[in-house]
Motif scaffolding. Structure first.
Motif, short mmCIF file in Angstrom:
data_model
loop_
_atom_site.label_atom_id
_atom_site.label_comp_id
_atom_site.label_asym_id
_atom_site.label_seq_id
_atom_site.Cartn_x
_atom_site.Cartn_y
_atom_site.Cartn_z
N LYS A 47 0.83 -1.21 0.00
CA LYS A 47 0.00 0.00 0.00
C LYS A 47 0.86 1.26 0.00
N LYS A 51 1.18 4.24 -2.81
CA LYS A 51 0.87 5.61 -2.40
C LYS A 51 2.06 6.55 -2.58
N LYS A 162 -0.96 13.09 -8.70
CA LYS A 162 -1.67 12.08 -9.49
C LYS A 162 -1.16 12.06 -10.93
N LYS A 184 -7.35 3.27 -13.19
CA LYS A 184 -8.21 3.57 -12.04
C LYS A 184 -7.68 2.89 -10.77
N LYS A 185 -7.19 1.67 -10.93
CA LYS A 185 -6.70 0.90 -9.79
C LYS A 185 -5.46 1.53 -9.17
N TRP A 188 -6.13 5.97 -8.71
CA TRP A 188 -7.20 6.33 -7.77
C TRP A 188 -7.37 5.28 -6.67
N ASN A 189 -6.48 4.28 -6.62
CA ASN A 189 -6.51 3.26 -5.57
C ASN A 189 -7.89 2.63 -5.42
N ASN A 190 -8.50 2.32 -6.58
CA ASN A 190 -9.79 1.63 -6.64
C ASN A 190 -10.96 2.46 -6.13
N VAL A 191 -10.70 3.75 -5.85
CA VAL A 191 -11.83 4.63 -5.53
C VAL A 191 -12.65 4.82 -6.80
N LYS A 192 -13.96 4.73 -6.68
CA LYS A 192 -14.83 4.79 -7.85
C LYS A 192 -14.68 6.12 -8.57
N VAL A 193 -14.34 6.06 -9.85
CA VAL A 193 -14.20 7.26 -10.68
C VAL A 193 -14.78 6.95 -12.06
N ASN A 194 -15.55 7.89 -12.59
CA ASN A 194 -16.20 7.61 -13.88
C ASN A 194 -15.28 7.96 -15.04
#
Length: 226
Positions: A47, A51, A162, A184-185, A188-194
């Motif tokens: 992790k 990060k 980022k 995205k993974k 954004w660390n798997n945070v939902k993003v469109n």
């Protein structure tokens, strides 16, 4: 350290589950680096790798939750180039063979001598970082993997954290593409993003560079041109 210029701008992640050993080794080497970060197991280490994107990883093998080999394998799926040094017991021959398969740069037998560790880091940094840190890209762009900067014709292009992570991900996968899911993974660390937010993100980087800098592979993802 005999060649501080190699390591003084580098960040190191040290992963060790025994707190006393972790703190002692960190104290022994932290003045040689820009920063020494620590983690207590392979899961935490992975992790922190995602990060903070350290330049070098040093880790014990035997740890709870996630061992050093499993952590290294997960890291290698993201970055093929980051130097990884593992500490191991002399009797762990099977683990050493697995380390070779994963692509570990060096293993050191415990108990680890601090001078030997520093010399090893120097050697690896000289070979893998200091001499191979400038990645030439298309249209006169260069990426310095040691200093983590993107430049064009000698001028640094200012990037957010980022944006820098994204460029580093593309550089680590130069010659292939990074899928939308991987983007995205890892960014954004798997945070939902469109998808619209991703396109806006890419557009912002292209504004700082140019339209051709990041190539869009329709339906697949993105890549950089060497």
């Amino acid at each position: 350290m005999s060649d501080k210029s190699i390591c003084k701008d580098l960040t190191l992640l040290y992963v060790e589950d025994e707190e006393n050993i972790r703190n002692l080794l960190k104290s022994a080497i932290e003045n040689e680096f820009k920063e020494v970060m620590t983690a207590g197991n392979g899961d935490e280490g992975f992790k922190k790798f995602k990060k903070y994107q350290p330049d070098i990883i040093v880790s014990d093998i035997l740890m709870p939750v996630c061992n050093g080999l499993d952590m290294a394998k997960k890291i290698r799926e993201i970055s093929k180039d980051i130097p990884i040094i593992l500490f191991t017991a002399f009797s762990e021959k099977e683990k050493l063979l697995n380390a070779i398969d994963i692509g570990i740069d060096k293993y050191l037998i415990k108990p680890v001598d601090v001078d030997e560790l520093i010399s090893t880091i120097e050697e690896i940094a000289r070979k893998k970082l200091a001499l191979e840190n400038i990645i030439s890209l298309s249209n006169n762009y260069e990426f310095n993997k040691t200093k983590r900067v993107l430049v064009k014709n000698g001028v640094e292009i200012k990037l957010t954290k980022k944006e820098l992570s994204f460029i580093l991900l593309l550089v680590d996968n130069l010659g292939s593409f990074v899928s939308h899911d991987d983007l995205k993974k890892n960014i954004w660390n798997n945070v939902k993003v469109n998808d619209a937010a991703v396109r806006t993100f890419i557009k912002r980087i292209r504004t700082k560079t140019d339209k051709e800098f990041i190539e869009n592979i329709s339906g697949l993802g993105y890549k950089l041109r060497a």
